[in-house]
Enzyme design. Structure first.
Site, PDB file in Angstrom:
ATOM      1  N   LYS A  61     -34.605 -15.955 -30.662  1.00  0.00           N
ATOM      2  CA  LYS A  61     -34.167 -14.945 -29.702  1.00  0.00           C
ATOM      3  C   LYS A  61     -35.344 -14.273 -29.016  1.00  0.00           C
ATOM      4  O   LYS A  61     -35.268 -13.941 -27.842  1.00  0.00           O
ATOM      5  CB  LYS A  61     -33.325 -13.865 -30.407  1.00  0.00           C
ATOM      6  CG  LYS A  61     -31.896 -14.301 -30.685  1.00  0.00           C
ATOM      7  CD  LYS A  61     -31.023 -13.089 -30.974  1.00  0.00           C
ATOM      8  CE  LYS A  61     -29.589 -13.496 -31.221  1.00  0.00           C
ATOM      9  NZ  LYS A  61     -28.740 -12.358 -31.568  1.00  0.00           N
ATOM     10  N   LYS A  75     -22.392 -18.022 -27.163  1.00  0.00           N
ATOM     11  CA  LYS A  75     -21.920 -17.167 -26.076  1.00  0.00           C
ATOM     12  C   LYS A  75     -23.060 -16.775 -25.143  1.00  0.00           C
ATOM     13  O   LYS A  75     -22.828 -16.343 -24.026  1.00  0.00           O
ATOM     14  CB  LYS A  75     -21.193 -15.933 -26.630  1.00  0.00           C
ATOM     15  CG  LYS A  75     -21.925 -15.140 -27.688  1.00  0.00           C
ATOM     16  CD  LYS A  75     -20.964 -14.179 -28.407  1.00  0.00           C
ATOM     17  CE  LYS A  75     -21.485 -13.840 -29.801  1.00  0.00           C
ATOM     18  NZ  LYS A  75     -20.452 -13.493 -30.752  1.00  0.00           N
ATOM     19  N   LYS A  79     -26.787 -25.395 -30.377  1.00  0.00           N
ATOM     20  CA  LYS A  79     -25.577 -24.733 -30.882  1.00  0.00           C
ATOM     21  C   LYS A  79     -24.714 -24.219 -29.719  1.00  0.00           C
ATOM     22  O   LYS A  79     -25.257 -23.727 -28.737  1.00  0.00           O
ATOM     23  CB  LYS A  79     -26.048 -23.552 -31.752  1.00  0.00           C
ATOM     24  CG  LYS A  79     -24.984 -22.866 -32.543  1.00  0.00           C
ATOM     25  CD  LYS A  79     -25.551 -21.658 -33.275  1.00  0.00           C
ATOM     26  CE  LYS A  79     -25.826 -20.496 -32.343  1.00  0.00           C
ATOM     27  NZ  LYS A  79     -25.997 -19.194 -32.984  1.00  0.00           N
TER      28      LYS A  79
HETATM   29  P1  TYM Z   1     -22.493 -14.224 -34.424  1.00  0.00           P
HETATM   30  O1  TYM Z   1     -21.842 -13.081 -33.744  1.00  0.00           O
HETATM   31  O2  TYM Z   1     -23.582 -14.949 -33.707  1.00  0.00           O
HETATM   32  O3  TYM Z   1     -21.420 -15.291 -34.839  1.00  0.00           O
HETATM   33  C1  TYM Z   1     -20.288 -14.904 -35.607  1.00  0.00           C
HETATM   34  C2  TYM Z   1     -19.903 -16.024 -36.569  1.00  0.00           C
HETATM   35  O4  TYM Z   1     -19.624 -17.223 -35.843  1.00  0.00           O
HETATM   36  C3  TYM Z   1     -20.436 -18.277 -36.362  1.00  0.00           C
HETATM   37  N1  TYM Z   1     -20.819 -19.149 -35.254  1.00  0.00           N
HETATM   38  C4  TYM Z   1     -20.693 -20.473 -35.274  1.00  0.00           C
HETATM   39  N2  TYM Z   1     -20.188 -21.301 -36.214  1.00  0.00           N
HETATM   40  C5  TYM Z   1     -20.195 -22.619 -35.927  1.00  0.00           C
HETATM   41  N3  TYM Z   1     -20.671 -23.129 -34.759  1.00  0.00           N
HETATM   42  C6  TYM Z   1     -21.185 -22.323 -33.798  1.00  0.00           C
HETATM   43  N4  TYM Z   1     -21.629 -22.829 -32.659  1.00  0.00           N
HETATM   44  C7  TYM Z   1     -21.202 -20.926 -34.042  1.00  0.00           C
HETATM   45  N5  TYM Z   1     -21.623 -19.852 -33.312  1.00  0.00           N
HETATM   46  C8  TYM Z   1     -21.383 -18.780 -34.087  1.00  0.00           C
HETATM   47  C9  TYM Z   1     -21.649 -17.576 -36.967  1.00  0.00           C
HETATM   48  O5  TYM Z   1     -22.296 -18.388 -37.927  1.00  0.00           O
HETATM   49  C10 TYM Z   1     -21.024 -16.350 -37.561  1.00  0.00           C
HETATM   50  O6  TYM Z   1     -20.443 -16.655 -38.816  1.00  0.00           O
HETATM   51  N6  TYM Z   1     -25.596 -11.977 -37.627  1.00  0.00           N
HETATM   52  C11 TYM Z   1     -24.221 -12.395 -37.420  1.00  0.00           C
HETATM   53  C12 TYM Z   1     -23.222 -11.265 -37.485  1.00  0.00           C
HETATM   54  C13 TYM Z   1     -23.287 -10.435 -38.732  1.00  0.00           C
HETATM   55  C14 TYM Z   1     -22.811 -10.817 -40.016  1.00  0.00           C
HETATM   56  C15 TYM Z   1     -23.039  -9.691 -40.861  1.00  0.00           C
HETATM   57  C16 TYM Z   1     -22.212 -11.970 -40.512  1.00  0.00           C
HETATM   58  C17 TYM Z   1     -23.794  -9.170 -38.851  1.00  0.00           C
HETATM   59  N7  TYM Z   1     -23.629  -8.735 -40.122  1.00  0.00           N
HETATM   60  C18 TYM Z   1     -22.708  -9.725 -42.206  1.00  0.00           C
HETATM   61  C19 TYM Z   1     -21.869 -11.984 -41.875  1.00  0.00           C
HETATM   62  C20 TYM Z   1     -22.107 -10.882 -42.699  1.00  0.00           C
HETATM   63  C21 TYM Z   1     -24.122 -13.038 -36.044  1.00  0.00           C
HETATM   64  O7  TYM Z   1     -24.920 -12.815 -35.167  1.00  0.00           O
HETATM   65  O8  TYM Z   1     -23.019 -13.782 -35.864  1.00  0.00           O
END
Ligand code: TYM
Length: 351
Positions: A129, A215, A212
């Site tokens: 990032k 969004k 990947k």
């Molecule tokens: P975020 O918002 O990027 O994504 C949310 C969830 O979606 C999954 N994900 C995917 N899974 C498969 N293929 C993809 N292309 C894909 N894109 C996103 C992510 O793995 C995630 O499970 N840091 C985290 C948010 C967070 C969090 C937490 C998660 C903050 N605190 C505590 C678990 C526990 C994040 O940025 O996810």
């Protein structure tokens, strides 16, 4: 005092020392994608009823990069609608926004004083990032994984369902918990398990099978959004990058074909079949036959979800009410855990 994590200092969370509790979160930093749905939301709903489930819209994480205030509040409501439309029942699960519950920011700070700079420097998501611009990004983006550890540990969560890209952050959470337990001589925080299972733990871009689906990708054609209508979904799948070869009889034959492999995995995850079963069905056929079938499967699953999301978005007041009720329940669980953390660290009790 050791600076190294002590992975064996605490009994394994999955071995029964802590009540099984699921926590996960999604950033409301843009619309939800098919990656979020298959890698997270669909699996969140499936966890319900098996264990206590707590799900969070992590708006404090979202602001580690600039968010227009009006867009952030809309996206947070939209993400709440996405959770509910995907089957997360706000009565069966606790559903809330991170900034509504003080435990996250408070424990976040406490854990930032436990986590080490060197650990943060190894985080691949930060490197991705920040890119070449590491001097100019927010301090919050750097500390992001410590806040994520706080999200999880404020609930003594034992299981965290996530996509593959979050594995390193959950492992870091274990390191932080182990160091806290070791430094203060307690068995207070669990060793949380990442739960990464199924054929869609890493859904790839429709334009580039090595990236990947995200969004934040500038190309909208690279992803399917939960807000896309049936025609848009079909068109994006039709245009998805593939190769000229027919499909093989099993996944073994897709080793060096990332785009084809991705589409087969998406199909399998949508229809709850194995990727091998999908290959067997389309063996010898080209993408001219496969893509329309995939588009039909995607529309059949996502169409009702999008419809329900749109219905829910018509009543933002009701979404806010649901999130406030969730925040109260989240506060009741997390406030005593943070208070005990303060006590362990030597701070005067609040009451
Ligand atoms: P975020 O918002 O990027 O994504 C949310 C969830 O979606 C999954 N994900 C995917 N899974 C498969 N293929 C993809 N292309 C894909 N894109 C996103 C992510 O793995 C995630 O499970 N840091 C985290 C948010 C967070 C969090 C937490 C998660 C903050 N605190 C505590 C678990 C526990 C994040 O940025 O996810």
């Amino acid at each position: 005092m050791s600076l190294a994590p002590q992975p064996d200092a605490t009994p394994d969370a999955s071995k029964g020392a802590f009540t099984p509790r699921v926590f996960s979160g999604i950033q409301p930093s843009g619309g939800l994608t098919l990656g979020n749905y298959l890698g997270a939301l669909k699996r969140f709903a499936a966890q319900q009823g098996q264990r206590e489930t707590i799900y969070c819209l992590v708006d404090l994480h979202a602001i580690t990069v600039w968010q227009e205030p009006e867009a952030l509040i809309r996206q947070t409501r939209e993400a709440a609608a996405g959770f509910i439309a995907s089957g997360v029942d706000p009565d069966a699960s606790v559903l809330f926004a991170q900034s509504q519950v003080p435990a996250h920011a408070e424990l976040g700070w406490l854990l930032m004083c436990v986590a080490r700079m060197g650990w943060m420097n190894r985080m691949t998501q930060f490197k991705d990032k920040a890119g070449k611009n590491a001097e100019a990004v927010s301090l919050g983006l750097y500390a992001y994984p410590a806040l994520m550890a706080a999200d999880i540990l404020a609930y003594h969560a034992t299981h965290v369902p996530v996509g593959e890209d979050q594995k390193q952050h959950v492992e870091l959470t274990r390191d932080i918990a182990a160091k806290f337990n070791h430094d203060y001589g307690v068995d207070f925080f669990p060793m949380t398990e990442p739960v990464i299972e199924g054929p869609a733990t890493r859904v790839m871009s429709l334009r580039d099978g090595t990236k990947k689906m995200s969004k934040s990708d500038p190309s909208d054609a690279s992803r399917i959004n939960l807000s896309d209508d049936a025609d848009t979904i079909a068109q994006k799948i039709r245009k998805a990058r593939t190769d000229a070869e027919p499909l093989p009889g099993s996944m073994e034959g897709l080793k060096d074909r990332p785009e084809a492999k991705n589409l087969v995995n998406i199909f399998a995850a949508l229809t709850d079949e194995t990727a091998d079963a999908i290959c067997a069905r389309f063996e010898g056929q080209g993408f001219g036959a496969f893509k329309p079938a995939l588009a039909d499967a995607a529309v059949a699953v996502l169409g009702p979800i999008t419809g329900r999301m749109n219905d829910l978005m018509r009543d933002p007041g009701e979404l806010d009410r649901i999130l406030r009720a969730g925040a109260e329940r989240a506060d009741a669980i997390s406030a005593p855990i943070v208070e005990e953390t303060r006590r362990i660290m030597g701070m005067i009790p609040k009451r």
